[in-house]
Design an enzyme around this catalytic site. Structure first.
Site, short mmCIF file in Angstrom:
data_model
loop_
_atom_site.label_atom_id
_atom_site.label_comp_id
_atom_site.label_asym_id
_atom_site.label_seq_id
_atom_site.Cartn_x
_atom_site.Cartn_y
_atom_site.Cartn_z
N ASN A 13 0.93 -1.42 -0.02
CA ASN A 13 -0.01 0.10 -0.05
C ASN A 13 0.90 1.22 0.00
O ASN A 13 1.50 1.75 0.92
CB ASN A 13 -0.80 0.03 1.34
CG ASN A 13 -1.72 1.31 1.29
OD1 ASN A 13 -1.76 2.10 0.51
ND2 ASN A 13 -2.31 1.42 2.59
N LYS A 15 -0.12 4.33 -0.42
CA LYS A 15 -0.45 5.36 0.41
C LYS A 15 -0.29 6.59 -0.75
O LYS A 15 -0.21 6.38 -1.98
CB LYS A 15 -0.10 5.59 1.48
CG LYS A 15 -0.25 4.51 2.46
CD LYS A 15 -0.17 4.87 4.02
CE LYS A 15 0.19 3.53 4.55
NZ LYS A 15 -0.06 3.53 6.09
N HIS A 98 -9.51 0.62 4.29
CA HIS A 98 -8.24 1.16 5.11
C HIS A 98 -8.76 2.33 6.43
O HIS A 98 -9.38 3.08 6.32
CB HIS A 98 -7.15 1.75 4.36
CG HIS A 98 -5.89 1.56 4.84
ND1 HIS A 98 -5.35 2.66 5.87
CD2 HIS A 98 -4.75 0.74 5.06
CE1 HIS A 98 -4.20 2.50 6.27
NE2 HIS A 98 -3.77 1.07 5.69
N GLU A 100 -6.99 4.47 7.53
CA GLU A 100 -6.83 5.87 7.23
C GLU A 100 -7.84 6.41 6.50
O GLU A 100 -8.24 7.70 6.83
CB GLU A 100 -5.44 6.10 6.41
CG GLU A 100 -4.40 5.79 7.34
CD GLU A 100 -3.37 5.32 6.63
OE1 GLU A 100 -3.17 5.60 5.27
OE2 GLU A 100 -2.08 5.03 7.35
N GLU A 170 -5.71 -5.28 10.16
CA GLU A 170 -4.55 -4.30 10.50
C GLU A 170 -4.86 -3.41 11.80
O GLU A 170 -5.72 -2.73 11.78
CB GLU A 170 -4.56 -3.23 9.16
CG GLU A 170 -4.27 -3.83 7.92
CD GLU A 170 -3.75 -2.84 7.06
OE1 GLU A 170 -2.36 -2.97 6.46
OE2 GLU A 170 -4.23 -1.84 7.10
N GLY A 176 2.14 2.21 10.57
CA GLY A 176 3.02 3.28 10.32
C GLY A 176 3.68 3.71 11.72
O GLY A 176 4.13 4.67 11.83
N SER A 216 3.28 -2.17 10.13
CA SER A 216 4.72 -2.12 10.42
C SER A 216 5.36 -3.52 10.05
O SER A 216 6.32 -3.87 10.82
CB SER A 216 4.93 -1.78 11.90
OG SER A 216 4.55 -0.46 12.04
C1 PEP Z 1 -0.97 -0.10 5.94
O1 PEP Z 1 -1.03 1.23 5.62
O2 PEP Z 1 -1.80 -0.77 5.38
C2 PEP Z 1 0.36 -0.43 6.53
C3 PEP Z 1 0.24 -1.70 7.14
O3 PEP Z 1 1.32 0.62 6.86
P1 PEP Z 1 2.77 0.16 7.69
O4 PEP Z 1 3.19 -1.02 7.08
O5 PEP Z 1 3.62 1.34 7.29
O6 PEP Z 1 2.36 0.07 9.10
#
Ligand code: PEP
Length: 255
Positions: A13, A15, A98, A100, A170, A176, A216
């Protein structure tokens, strides 16, 4: 991973990162590094980089996904992009729900459900995200929150439609932040999501659904996470922007 039942997926992803030039650079760096036998690889760039990603990954093992889609086919929805418009470009997957989008753009369980329906109708594979906030985990509500999100996301879908989905667990507190769910926490939450799908549909169907972990995940922690029986791959944010790191995660999921 349980390779007998499910093919692992590693999805990036990106973003709101990587314009067209950077997309070309990153895919150019990735292609010689990835060998993905026994695993699917999906890159999800921002809307304006989709056609570049599609062009450059044509004929390779990389599939291209978008990060969102609207539920209507056309209409007065300024700034939105429909699922059919994505299919027309050659996009095959779309991230839906997601955290976000839920946090900053008013995404709700209901709009997630509508977007999933539109994506399926357009022939896209939705990657449906669910996950709890830190305060919900601390209050012991992880099972309840993820169970509710998955139930509402799938509301009204047939078994055949659910069988086409990819789900991503998630935990919001791990996205993040550099904080990763432990392999056991991620495995347990995914087992519970699969259990909920089994209750709503059937065990046989639930066992075929690919459920990813996201939060992460990186080149260092992916081996332990991907070794868990319920974790069928990863949805990767930050580490998907570095060719070497993303390739290492793909290598950990490939055979
Ligand atoms: C994501 O945005 O789906 C995600 C898992 O981000 P990150 O790996 O940076 O935590």
């Amino acid at each position: 991973m349980n390779r007998q039942l499910r093919i692992p997926v590693i999805a990036g992803n990106w973003k709101m990162n990587m314009g067209k030039a950077q997309t070309a650079e990153l895919i150019g760096a990735l292609l010689p590094l990835i060998r993905a036998e026994g695993c699917r690889v999906i890159l999800c760039p921002t809307f304006t980089s989709l056609s570049t990603a599609i062009e450059l990954s044509a004929g390779s093992i990389i599939a291209v996904g978008a990060q969102n889609c609207h539920w209507e086919k056309t209409g007065a929805y300024t700034g939105e992009i429909s699922a059919n418009m994505l299919t027309e470009l050659g996009v095959s997957h779309v991230i839906i729900g997601h955290s976000e989008r839920r946090q900053y753009f008013g995404e709700t369980d209901e709009t997630v459900n509508r977007r999933i329906n539109a994506a399926l109708a357009a022939g896209l594979t939705p990657i449906v995200c669910v996950g709890e906030l830190q305060k919900e985990r601390e209050a012991g509500l992880t099972t309840q929150v993820c169970g509710r999100q998955i139930e509402k996301a799938l509301s009204g879908l047939s078994s055949g439609e659910v069988g086409k989905l990819i789900v991503a667990y998630e935990p919001v507190w791990a996205i993040g932040t550099g904080l990763t769910a432990t392999a056991e926490q991620a495995n347990q939450a995914i087992r519970e999501i699969r259990e909920r799908i089994a209750e709503l549909y059937s065990r046989a169907l639930a066992d075929t659904i690919c459920i990813l972990y996201g939060g992460s995940m990186n080149a260092a922690n992916c081996i332990e996470l991907l070794a868990q029986p319920e974790i069928d791959g990863g949805l990767i944010g930050g580490a998907s922007l570095k060719a070497v790191d993303f390739a290492a995660i793909v290598a950990a999921a490939a055979i």
